[in-house]
Design a protein around this motif. Sequence first.
Motif, PDB file in Angstrom:
ATOM      1  N   ASP A   1     -52.393  23.658  -4.289  1.00 14.97           N
ATOM      2  CA  ASP A   1     -52.751  22.290  -4.672  1.00 14.97           C
ATOM      3  C   ASP A   1     -51.560  21.425  -5.051  1.00 14.97           C
ATOM      4  N   LYS A   2     -50.505  22.033  -5.618  1.00 14.63           N
ATOM      5  CA  LYS A   2     -49.386  21.249  -6.124  1.00 14.63           C
ATOM      6  C   LYS A   2     -48.052  21.876  -5.722  1.00 14.63           C
TER       7      LYS A   2
ATOM      8  N   SER B   1     -53.521  17.928  -1.317  1.00 10.83           N
ATOM      9  CA  SER B   1     -52.407  18.492  -2.071  1.00 10.83           C
ATOM     10  C   SER B   1     -51.403  17.397  -2.401  1.00 10.83           C
ATOM     11  N   SER B   2     -50.658  17.607  -3.478  1.00 13.42           N
ATOM     12  CA  SER B   2     -49.710  16.583  -3.916  1.00 13.42           C
ATOM     13  C   SER B   2     -48.475  17.229  -4.496  1.00 13.42           C
TER      14      SER B   2
ATOM     15  N   LEU C   1     -45.106  16.772  -7.420  1.00 13.74           N
ATOM     16  CA  LEU C   1     -44.724  16.159  -8.683  1.00 13.74           C
ATOM     17  C   LEU C   1     -43.276  16.513  -8.958  1.00 13.74           C
TER      18      LEU C   1
ATOM     19  N   ASP D   1     -55.152  13.955 -11.123  1.00 15.72           N
ATOM     20  CA  ASP D   1     -54.596  13.823  -9.776  1.00 15.72           C
ATOM     21  C   ASP D   1     -54.010  12.434  -9.570  1.00 15.72           C
TER      22      ASP D   1
ATOM     23  N   ALA E   1     -50.051  26.367  -8.007  1.00 17.91           N
ATOM     24  CA  ALA E   1     -48.972  25.377  -8.019  1.00 17.91           C
ATOM     25  C   ALA E   1     -47.677  26.112  -7.712  1.00 17.91           C
TER      26      ALA E   1
ATOM     27  N   ILE F   1     -44.461  21.428  -7.326  1.00 16.04           N
ATOM     28  CA  ILE F   1     -43.852  20.832  -8.513  1.00 16.04           C
ATOM     29  C   ILE F   1     -42.367  21.175  -8.532  1.00 16.04           C
TER      30      ILE F   1
ATOM     31  N   LYS G   1     -47.423  12.108  -2.464  1.00 13.60           N
ATOM     32  CA  LYS G   1     -48.512  12.562  -1.595  1.00 13.60           C
ATOM     33  C   LYS G   1     -48.142  12.302  -0.142  1.00 13.60           C
TER      34      LYS G   1
ATOM     35  N   ASN H   1     -51.402  15.252 -14.572  1.00 12.97           N
ATOM     36  CA  ASN H   1     -51.617  15.213 -13.132  1.00 12.97           C
ATOM     37  C   ASN H   1     -52.683  16.199 -12.688  1.00 12.97           C
ATOM     38  N   LEU H   2     -52.739  17.376 -13.331  1.00 10.69           N
ATOM     39  CA  LEU H   2     -53.783  18.337 -12.999  1.00 10.69           C
ATOM     40  C   LEU H   2     -55.159  17.771 -13.304  1.00 10.69           C
TER      41      LEU H   2
ATOM     42  N   MET I   1     -44.754  11.079  -8.615  1.00  6.26           N
ATOM     43  CA  MET I   1     -45.803  11.814  -7.901  1.00  6.26           C
ATOM     44  C   MET I   1     -45.692  11.494  -6.415  1.00  6.26           C
TER      45      MET I   1
END
Length: 645
Positions: free
Chosen positions: A294-295, A386-387, A389, A427, A118, A297, A467, A423-424, A465
Amino acid sequence: MLPAEICRSPVSVYLHPLGEPTDGFVKVRDRHIAECNLNSAERSEATKRDAKFYLSRFTSERPATGRLKPQGTRKADVGVNLGNLYLPARAIDQSPVFVQGLDKKTFVDRTSEPLHIALVKIRDPQSITDCTLRQVSLTLVQLSRLGMTSVVVVDCDIYEDGMTFDIRQLAMQQADRVAAAIEIHDRHGARRLDTVLESAGTDEEFLSAVQVRSDTRVTNRDLLLNLLRKGEIPVVAPVAFTLRNQTLVLLPADEAILALTREFAGLKPQLNPDLDPDTVAENVKSMQKEVSLDKIILLDPLGGIPASSKADRSHVFINLEQEYDSIQSDLSSSVSNGEGAHELRGEKGSLSATKDATSHSFAEMKIHSRNLALFRNSLALLPPSSSGLLASPTMAAHSTQRLETSPVLEVGTRRQRNPLIHNLLTDKPVFSPSLPPRRTQQLPVSGRDIDVRESRGIDVLPTTMIKRGMPVTMIPDPQIRPWVPPSPINPSIQFADPRIDFVRLFHLIEDSFGRKLNVPHYLSRIKDRIAGIIVAGEYEGCAVVTWESPAHDPWRMVPYLDKLAVLKRSQGAGGIADVIFTAMVRTCLPGGLCWRSRKSNPANKWYFERAKGFRNLPDSDWTIFWTREDVEDKDGDWPLRDYES
C-alpha cells in the motif's frame, strides 16, 4: 534505554527496573501517543469518509497481526488507542471535503484481506541519533498495530563520499541497529535479513547511483511472508548473492526496493517461456491476493521534494502522471542556476552561496531527483490506490515529541502530527495541495534535528506525498495558448473541439451534481464564452471556466468557474478536486478567478479554505468566492463589483 522524552513522561512509572518497557508501560504509552496523533488528524483532515476508508481497508480479522473487526461506530482495539476517530464528533462532521449531494456509500466488511505492507527505506541511518531512531521505530510499530506492517531497507548512501571501509559491513550494522530499536517497542520484534536477494549481474560492488535493473530478485518470499504474518518487521540489508559464484555484493538500496516491489506486486523479472500463460496468470493473481503493498515510504534527512517556484519551496503532493517531468526539470534548473544554497531552516543563520554550498546543493538535488525517480519506478508497478510518502526521520518521530513551549503562555503546545500515521488513516497529505501557501502551516524542524545536521548544510523540507495519479488535460494548453478573453484573433473554444469528449463530459457533470443538465440551454448560455476546460484522468473530474461580463461594464470579461465536478465514486478521495483546482489557479489563471455557490452547498467549507476572499450576496442565496489577491471588501473597488454583479 528509552528516549529521554518518554522517560520524563508521566507514564514512566511503568518502566521495568532494568529500563526495559513493561506491558503496562507500552499500553499506557501507546494510548497516550496514538490518541494525540489521531485526534490531531481528526481536527484537521480526517473525515467520516477517511474513517470508512481505513475501516474497510485495514481492519479485517487476522489474529497474527491483532487487527480488528469493525463493530458499527464503536471504538476498536488494535493495541493503539484511536481516540474518538470512530465516534460521532463535530470536528469530523465539519471537516471540509469536496462533496456534492449525500454520501450513499455503505461500509463493506471484508473478511479476507491480504497482508497490508509498507515498504520503508531509511536513507543515511548512520546520521540518525539513537533517540530519533527509537522514536521512528515506535512509529513503525504503531503502523503495524493499525494494520500495516513495514518491511525496512537501510540505505547507508555513502558511495559519493569516497569512503574506503567495508560498506557491506556498515549496512549490516545499521540493519541490526534498526532492528534493535524496533524490538524496544514491540514484543514481536524485528529481524535483519541479508539472504533474501539474488543478483544475476556482475560480482562488482555497485558504489554509484545506477539505473535500477531487473536482474535482482527476491529468493525467499516465504521467509518474508512468514515473518510478516507473525508480526515481525523484516529489516533488509541491501546485499545480494550473485548467481555466478554466490559471493555477497552490495546493491543500491533503490534496486533492493524495486526487487521487493516487484515481488510483492506478484511480478517476476524472469518468466519461464515454457509455462502455460494461464498458469502464469493464476500464479500472479494468487500472489497478489497474499500481499497488498500500500505504501512506499522514504525517510530521508533532506525531507520532501523542493519546489523553487512555490512560496513554501516544497511539494506537499505530487501527481506523477502530471508533474514528474516538470519537477525533474525544476530540480535540474535549480542546480544550474545555483539555487539550493538558500537559507537553512533554523536559528543559526544561513548558508552563503559559496562554491562549497553550491557543490553541496548539487549533491542534494541529485538525491531529490533519485528519490522522485524511485517513486515513479515503484508506483508504476502497483495499483493506483498505492501511494508514496517522503519525510525526514524527525518528522516520522513526531509521535512522541511536543512543539516548543510557548515563552508567552508558558504552556506546551499540542503535539506535532505524525505524517506516517496521518497518511495511513486518511490517505492524504498533511496539508491539502490546493490550499493557498499562506494557509499551510508548515511544521517546524526541531532544534535537535538542526543541531545534528547543521554542519552538513542540510535544508530539511516538509513531507511530500506522491501518487501515480492521473493525467490532467488543460484545454487549451496555457503554455501554448494562455487563457485570455476571446477576440477575433483568439476565439473561444467550443465543445465541438475534437480534444473534448462531449458525451463523457456531460455525464460527469450530471453524475457529480446528481441531476440532469438542460444541455441545449447550457450550451446556449456559455456559447463563445468558454475560457478553458480541465479534465482529470479519464473524465473522473473536470472544471469548466467561462468569461462573464459584469452588469456595470458589459465590455469587461471576468474569469468565472462555471462547473467543478467530480464523479460521485471519487468525491472526497484521491484528491481529484485538489488536482483540478491547483491546475486552475496556479497554471491556467494565476491572476485569479471567481465563482459562486449556494449557501447550503456542502462543498462550501472546502471553498472557504481555498478562496482568498468571499462575500455573502445580500438578498440572495448565493456566496461569491475569489482567488485574486487585490480584491478588497470596500465600496468602489472595481474587482469586487465585478464579482458581485
